[in-house]
Design a protein around this motif. Structure first.
Motif, short mmCIF file in Angstrom:
data_model
loop_
_atom_site.label_atom_id
_atom_site.label_comp_id
_atom_site.label_asym_id
_atom_site.label_seq_id
_atom_site.Cartn_x
_atom_site.Cartn_y
_atom_site.Cartn_z
N GLY A 101 -16.33 6.69 7.50
CA GLY A 101 -15.66 5.66 6.72
C GLY A 101 -14.80 6.18 5.58
N GLU A 102 -14.83 7.48 5.33
CA GLU A 102 -14.08 8.04 4.21
C GLU A 102 -12.57 7.89 4.41
N LEU A 103 -12.10 8.18 5.61
CA LEU A 103 -10.67 8.03 5.88
C LEU A 103 -10.25 6.57 5.79
N GLU A 104 -11.09 5.67 6.30
CA GLU A 104 -10.77 4.25 6.22
C GLU A 104 -10.64 3.82 4.76
N ALA A 105 -11.55 4.29 3.93
CA ALA A 105 -11.50 3.94 2.51
C ALA A 105 -10.23 4.49 1.85
N LEU A 106 -9.85 5.70 2.22
CA LEU A 106 -8.63 6.29 1.66
C LEU A 106 -7.38 5.51 2.09
N VAL A 107 -7.33 5.12 3.36
CA VAL A 107 -6.19 4.36 3.86
C VAL A 107 -6.12 3.00 3.18
N LEU A 108 -7.26 2.32 3.05
CA LEU A 108 -7.28 1.02 2.37
C LEU A 108 -6.86 1.15 0.92
N SER A 109 -7.30 2.19 0.27
CA SER A 109 -6.92 2.43 -1.12
C SER A 109 -5.41 2.62 -1.24
N ALA A 110 -4.84 3.38 -0.33
CA ALA A 110 -3.39 3.58 -0.34
C ALA A 110 -2.66 2.26 -0.13
N LEU A 111 -3.14 1.44 0.80
CA LEU A 111 -2.50 0.15 1.06
C LEU A 111 -2.57 -0.77 -0.16
N ARG A 112 -3.66 -0.70 -0.90
CA ARG A 112 -3.79 -1.53 -2.11
C ARG A 112 -2.82 -1.10 -3.20
N GLU A 113 -2.43 0.16 -3.18
CA GLU A 113 -1.49 0.67 -4.18
C GLU A 113 -0.04 0.32 -3.85
N ALA A 114 0.21 -0.07 -2.61
CA ALA A 114 1.58 -0.39 -2.19
C ALA A 114 2.03 -1.69 -2.85
N ASP A 115 3.33 -1.81 -3.04
CA ASP A 115 3.90 -3.02 -3.64
C ASP A 115 3.99 -4.17 -2.65
N GLY A 116 3.77 -3.90 -1.40
CA GLY A 116 3.84 -4.90 -0.34
C GLY A 116 3.41 -4.26 0.95
N PRO A 117 3.83 -4.82 2.08
CA PRO A 117 3.47 -4.21 3.36
C PRO A 117 3.95 -2.76 3.42
N ALA A 118 3.11 -1.89 3.97
CA ALA A 118 3.42 -0.46 4.02
C ALA A 118 3.37 0.04 5.46
N THR A 119 4.25 0.96 5.77
CA THR A 119 4.27 1.57 7.10
C THR A 119 3.21 2.67 7.18
N ALA A 120 2.86 3.04 8.40
CA ALA A 120 1.92 4.14 8.60
C ALA A 120 2.49 5.44 8.02
N GLY A 121 3.81 5.62 8.14
CA GLY A 121 4.44 6.80 7.55
C GLY A 121 4.29 6.85 6.04
N TRP A 122 4.41 5.69 5.39
CA TRP A 122 4.24 5.64 3.94
C TRP A 122 2.80 5.99 3.58
N VAL A 123 1.84 5.45 4.34
CA VAL A 123 0.42 5.75 4.09
C VAL A 123 0.18 7.24 4.26
N GLN A 124 0.72 7.81 5.34
CA GLN A 124 0.55 9.24 5.61
C GLN A 124 1.09 10.07 4.44
N GLU A 125 2.27 9.72 3.99
CA GLU A 125 2.89 10.44 2.88
C GLU A 125 2.08 10.29 1.60
N ARG A 126 1.59 9.08 1.36
CA ARG A 126 0.81 8.79 0.15
C ARG A 126 -0.48 9.59 0.11
N LEU A 127 -1.12 9.76 1.28
CA LEU A 127 -2.39 10.47 1.34
C LEU A 127 -2.22 11.98 1.30
N GLY A 128 -1.08 12.46 1.79
CA GLY A 128 -0.85 13.91 1.78
C GLY A 128 -1.95 14.64 2.53
#
Length: 143
Positions: free
Chosen positions: A14-41
């Protein structure tokens, strides 16, 4: 001979799921998978991000909308809503709901028990009138 190279640390369930959800919550709106990938590094593969987002979609934790040839992703609710959904899923998986709830309630500390009693004492339509999951009790005081 033994290979003594260090393997990367294996993430917990569940750690990756939590990281992805956290990244999505930081977005200003809908986010692409590429944006999430970049955000997580950290060298996370694009396909891994898509897999995690798809799993979260199946669990009802995220929603998606078509954006051209790909999707834009949004969290389905805030952290409290997601935790409540997990709790309901665990409860739904058990045969003896009464025993599970009784065990849960008897394990609560005095403050949590008081809060739960207050929440249960509210009329149902008080909660239904509120838009979506809010920031919690006491929010908006002094407005």
């Amino acid at each position: 001979m033994t290979d003594h190279r260090q393997r990367p640390r294996r993430r917990g369930q569940g750690e990756l799921e939590a990281l992805v959800l956290s990244a999505l919550r930081e977005a200003d709106g809908p986010a692409t998978a590429g944006w999430v990938q970049e955000r997580l590094g950290g060298g996370l593969a694009y396909t891994t991000v898509i897999t995690i987002l798809t799993r979260l979609l199946a669990k009802g934790a995220v929603t998606r909308e078509r954006g051209g040839r790909s999707f834009a992703w949004l969290p389905a609710s805030d952290e409290a809503g997601l935790a409540a959904r997990r709790m309901r899923r665990v409860l739904d998986a058990e045969r003896d709901r009464e025993a599970v709830l009784a065990s849960f309630v008897t394990g609560l500390g005095p403050d949590d028990e008081r809060l739960l009693r207050e929440l249960l004492g509210r009329p149902r339509d008080e909660d239904e009138d509120r838009p979506g999951p809010g920031p919690g009790p006491g929010a908006g005081a002094g407005e």
